[in-house]
Design a protein around this motif. Structure first.
Motif, short mmCIF file in Angstrom:
data_model
loop_
_atom_site.label_atom_id
_atom_site.label_comp_id
_atom_site.label_asym_id
_atom_site.label_seq_id
_atom_site.Cartn_x
_atom_site.Cartn_y
_atom_site.Cartn_z
N ARG A 153 8.18 -6.86 -6.80
CA ARG A 153 7.09 -6.85 -5.83
C ARG A 153 6.63 -5.42 -5.51
O ARG A 153 5.83 -5.23 -4.60
N TYR A 154 7.13 -4.47 -6.28
CA TYR A 154 6.86 -3.07 -5.90
C TYR A 154 5.38 -2.74 -5.97
O TYR A 154 4.88 -1.89 -5.23
N VAL A 155 4.64 -3.42 -6.84
CA VAL A 155 3.21 -3.12 -6.95
C VAL A 155 2.48 -3.37 -5.63
O VAL A 155 1.51 -2.68 -5.31
N THR A 156 2.96 -4.34 -4.85
CA THR A 156 2.32 -4.59 -3.56
C THR A 156 2.55 -3.43 -2.60
O THR A 156 1.71 -3.16 -1.73
N VAL A 157 3.71 -2.78 -2.74
CA VAL A 157 3.96 -1.59 -1.92
C VAL A 157 2.94 -0.51 -2.25
O VAL A 157 2.40 0.16 -1.37
N LEU A 158 2.67 -0.34 -3.53
CA LEU A 158 1.70 0.66 -3.94
C LEU A 158 0.31 0.30 -3.42
O LEU A 158 -0.47 1.20 -3.05
N GLN A 159 -0.01 -0.96 -3.39
CA GLN A 159 -1.31 -1.37 -2.86
C GLN A 159 -1.42 -1.05 -1.37
O GLN A 159 -2.46 -0.58 -0.89
N ARG A 160 -0.36 -1.31 -0.63
CA ARG A 160 -0.35 -0.95 0.79
C ARG A 160 -0.47 0.56 0.97
O ARG A 160 -1.12 1.05 1.90
N LEU A 161 0.17 1.27 0.05
CA LEU A 161 0.14 2.73 0.12
C LEU A 161 -1.28 3.25 -0.11
O LEU A 161 -1.72 4.20 0.55
N GLU A 162 -2.00 2.63 -1.02
CA GLU A 162 -3.38 3.03 -1.27
C GLU A 162 -4.23 2.82 -0.03
O GLU A 162 -5.09 3.65 0.30
N THR A 163 -4.00 1.74 0.66
CA THR A 163 -4.74 1.46 1.90
C THR A 163 -4.46 2.53 2.95
O THR A 163 -5.37 3.01 3.63
N LEU A 164 -3.20 2.90 3.06
CA LEU A 164 -2.83 3.92 4.05
C LEU A 164 -3.42 5.28 3.67
O LEU A 164 -3.94 6.00 4.54
N ALA A 165 -3.38 5.63 2.39
CA ALA A 165 -3.90 6.94 1.96
C ALA A 165 -5.41 7.05 2.14
O ALA A 165 -5.94 8.15 2.22
N ALA A 166 -6.08 5.91 2.21
CA ALA A 166 -7.54 5.92 2.36
C ALA A 166 -7.98 6.19 3.79
O ALA A 166 -9.18 6.39 4.04
N VAL A 167 -7.05 6.21 4.72
CA VAL A 167 -7.39 6.48 6.12
C VAL A 167 -7.89 7.92 6.25
O VAL A 167 -7.20 8.87 5.86
N ARG A 168 -9.08 8.10 6.81
CA ARG A 168 -9.68 9.44 6.88
C ARG A 168 -9.28 10.20 8.13
O ARG A 168 -9.24 11.43 8.11
N ASN A 169 -9.02 9.50 9.21
CA ASN A 169 -8.65 10.15 10.47
C ASN A 169 -7.34 9.56 10.98
O ASN A 169 -7.32 8.74 11.92
N PRO A 170 -6.25 9.96 10.39
CA PRO A 170 -4.96 9.35 10.75
C PRO A 170 -4.46 9.84 12.11
O PRO A 170 -4.87 10.88 12.62
N GLY A 171 -3.57 9.05 12.66
CA GLY A 171 -2.88 9.43 13.89
C GLY A 171 -1.38 9.37 13.67
O GLY A 171 -0.90 9.13 12.55
N LYS A 172 -0.64 9.54 14.75
CA LYS A 172 0.81 9.53 14.64
C LYS A 172 1.33 8.18 14.17
O LYS A 172 2.35 8.11 13.47
N ALA A 173 0.63 7.12 14.53
CA ALA A 173 1.08 5.79 14.12
C ALA A 173 1.05 5.64 12.60
O ALA A 173 1.91 4.96 12.01
N HIS A 174 0.05 6.24 11.98
CA HIS A 174 -0.04 6.14 10.52
C HIS A 174 1.11 6.89 9.84
O HIS A 174 1.67 6.42 8.85
N VAL A 175 1.45 8.04 10.39
CA VAL A 175 2.56 8.80 9.82
C VAL A 175 3.87 8.06 10.05
O VAL A 175 4.76 8.03 9.18
N LYS A 176 4.01 7.45 11.23
CA LYS A 176 5.22 6.66 11.51
C LYS A 176 5.33 5.50 10.53
O LYS A 176 6.43 5.16 10.05
N LEU A 177 4.21 4.90 10.20
CA LEU A 177 4.20 3.81 9.22
C LEU A 177 4.64 4.32 7.85
O LEU A 177 5.43 3.67 7.15
N LEU A 178 4.13 5.48 7.48
CA LEU A 178 4.51 6.07 6.19
C LEU A 178 6.01 6.33 6.13
O LEU A 178 6.65 6.11 5.10
N LEU A 179 6.55 6.79 7.23
CA LEU A 179 7.97 7.13 7.26
C LEU A 179 8.86 5.90 7.28
O LEU A 179 9.93 5.88 6.65
#
Length: 627
Positions: A153-179
């Motif tokens: 199922r790892y490909v779905t992780v990469l898809q979620r990652l692409e969605t997160l990387a597309a965020v143009r104005n991230p906040g602390k919540a986005h970084v917390k999600l990445l971590l």
């Protein structure tokens, strides 16, 4: 507890689990490695059960956070009262693990009580008994099944990652999600930082430490190899230099030192992409990287020095180049090929922008290289054998070998030549400050080419008795004398000719002959011939201005000894000629008397930097005497 046995540990399963957990970052893999260590039955601990349960709880929490589907993650109120069980069921559904799978049954059961195992029971000990071991074996099986299914199922992780990387104005919540919601392995980081193109992420990533842990070199003692992992975060910094140079420079300055040369090279590339003023701030870490145990692509650091020098950051540029020159002499971290590429590619720009300071740096490095050969500059008047390894100093010619001595000599020559065209008086003191022969030869060359701006210096050298007599720098002196002969005043010319007329120190020649021939005396005719050749070669340099008396003497020497070696013919100290092969003692010994006479008549001299061989008389005489 020690000495109890509960069956063999499934080492293969443990290795699979550990390998998979490394994808989630060092934390999860480290916790599981500690669990395996605590499961060792030989550890004399009384609370092993509680410790292992606590580690399993933390491991399960972190793993579940990563595997959690977005629908559940984005709805924190779902499953109220049974949130843990609700999340586990969501992960099982996402992974396609049916409810009757043993792993699903165990995980759902543990979700209801896992935290209780991690806490103490009154004041009792929690040793590693059989019941605890059986439960932990079941939990290991859960990990094995879940992690194996996650790989599919790892490909779905990469898809979620692409969605997160597309965020143009991230906040602390986005970084917390990445971590917390993604594996922290190299593949995930490479994908995320490779997709990221918004500079708005920089301050948040910096604050949460994404630029504070560059990977270290990975050594394998058994294989005797070292690997240098790439760092995706540094490639993102490189791309951001064009849109946020000041912030990138500030972040790069704070990145901890590392011995990983790939990371250091990335930061050098960052500096090259920054404006020179910002690049200069990164020079200290570049210098540190050059001095580290591993170094790749040293030419890029030299380009950084040029980048700084072109904008007037002289001190920083010199610091980088000094470190590179030092690395070329320390343990071969910069080999001769790389040194050659650095000097031949960048020397002209460095000479132009750094001036005399660069010449001083080169001269110091050349002096150190000569000293490293074991020769003593205080002995034999600084003899360095440069007439052998660099016989021709003329521009456009290199040494007989491409070692550091020859490469640095070439760089000193070209830098001095460039600077002397503007101000020869800046160049001469630097060359004169070194005691080695090669620097005296270089000074003669510079005066030959630019001495019109230093006539007094030319006259002092042309008339110097020791310089006139010196065999090791004769060619450079002769070229200097010929180039400026027409500008010498009559008194100066008379002074030079007086030294030549007096001739060489024949007694010294005789002593040298004795020392190399077992005490034998040289034939008088041989000494006279050598002294005549000595005068002839020096008269030849002044042939166009010789007074009548010296001109007549010079012509007599030419008739007797043949022409002087041409100053315009490049000497070939290691040259081979067919005539030399035919005139070898072995071939001459096989000839008849008639053939010997014919060979002597047809013999053509071979010019070398040592002079011209006028005839094979020594071999022929030996043979004739024997016969």
């Amino acid at each position: 507890m020690s000495g109890q046995h509960f069956g063999p540990v499934d080492l293969d399963r443990q290795q699979r689990i550990l390998s998979c957990l490394r994808r989630f970052g060092p934390g999860l893999a480290g916790w599981y490695a500690d669990i395996c260590a605590l499961l060792d039955e030989n550890l004399p601990l009384r609370s092993t059960g509680m410790l292992v349960s606590h580690l399993f709880r933390e491991l399960e929490n972190a793993l579940r956070e990563v595997l959690l589907p977005d629908a559940i993650r984005n709805d924190p109120t779902a499953g109220a009262g049974q949130r843990h069980v609700f999340e586990v069921q969501g992960v099982l559904d996402w992974l396609g693990i049916p409810a009757d799978n043993p792993a699903a049954i165990v995980w759902l059961a543990e979700a209801r009580k896992l935290h209780t195992y991690a806490h103490r029971v009154r004041m009792e000990q929690t040793p590693m008994d059989a019941a605890v071991r059986m439960r932990l074996a079941d939990l290991e099986n859960v990990l094995d099944v879940v992690l194996d299914r996650f790989e599919t199922r790892y490909v779905t992780v990469l898809q979620r990652l692409e969605t997160l990387a597309a965020v143009r104005n991230p906040g602390k919540a986005h970084v917390k999600l990445l971590l917390g919601a993604f594996p922290q392995d190299y593949l995930t980081q490479e994908r995320f930082f490779g997709l990221l193109d918004a500079p708005q992420w920089l301050p948040h990533l910096h604050e949460h430490g994404f630029f504070s842990t560059p990977p270290a070199p990975e050594s394998d003692d058994e294989e005797r190899t070292v690997a240098f992992p790439a760092w995706p975060a540094s490639t993102y910094l490189m791309r951001m230099t064009s849109v946020a140079p000041a912030r990138v420079a500030a972040i790069a300055e704070e990145i901890p030192s590392t011995d990983n040369p790939r990371v250091n090279l990335d930061l050098a590339e960052v500096a090259l992409l920054l404006p020179p003023a910002d690049a200069a701030r990164l020079v200290p870490r570049a210098v540190e990287a050059i001095g580290g145990p591993y170094l790749i692509a040293p030419d890029r650091y030299a380009q950084l020095a040029v980048h700084c020098a072109q904008a007037g950051h002289i001190e920083q540029a010199l610091a980088v180049m000094a470190a590179l020159l030092q690395a070329a002499q320390d343990d071969g971290r910069i080999d001769d090929y790389d040194l050659q590429e650095i000097l031949r590619t960048h020397n002209a720009a460095l000479a132009h922008h750094l001036g005399a300071a660069w010449l001083e740096a080169l001269a110091g490095s050349l002096a150190s290289a000569l000293l490293a050969t074991g020769m003593d500059p205080d002995r034999a008047n600084g003899e360095d054998l440069s007439s052998v390894w660099y016989p021709v100093l003329d521009p456009g010619h290199g040494g007989m070998r491409s070692d550091d001595r020859a490469l640095l000599t070439e760089a000193v020559r070209d830098t001095a030549d460039h600077l002397a065209a503007t101000d020869i008086h800046v160049v001469l003191p630097i060359l004169e400050s070194q005691p080695w022969l090669v620097f005296r030869r270089l000074r003669l060359l510079i005066l030959q080419r630019h001495g019109a701006n230093a006539p007094a210096v030319v006259e002092s050298i042309v008339t110097d008795r020791d310089q006139i007599a010196a065999a090791s720098s004769h060619r450079e002196w002769a070229l200097l004398a010929r180039a400026h002969a027409s500008s010498l005043s009559s008194p100066v010319l008379e002074q030079v000719l007086a030294v030549i007329d007096a001739g060489p120190d024949t007694e010294r020649f005789v002593q040298r002959f004795r020392s190399t021939s077992g005490g034998a005396e040289p034939p008088e005719q041989y000494v006279e011939q050598w002294a005549g050749a000595w005068r002839r070669d020096r008269y030849a340099a002044l042939a166009d201005v010789l007074p009548e008396q010296q001109l007549r003497h010079y012509q007599e020497l030419l008739e007797k000894l043949g022409p002087a070696p041409s100053l315009d013919t490049i000497p070939q100290p290691l040259a081979w000629s067919e005539s030399e092969e035919q005139g070898s003692p072995e071939n001459l010994a096989a000839m008849t008397a008639t053939e010997l006479i014919s060979h002597a008549r047809q013999f053509q001299p071979t010019p070398t930097r040592f002079g011209t061989r006028t005839c094979p008389a020594d071999h022929v005489t030996t043979l004739a005497t024997g016969r």
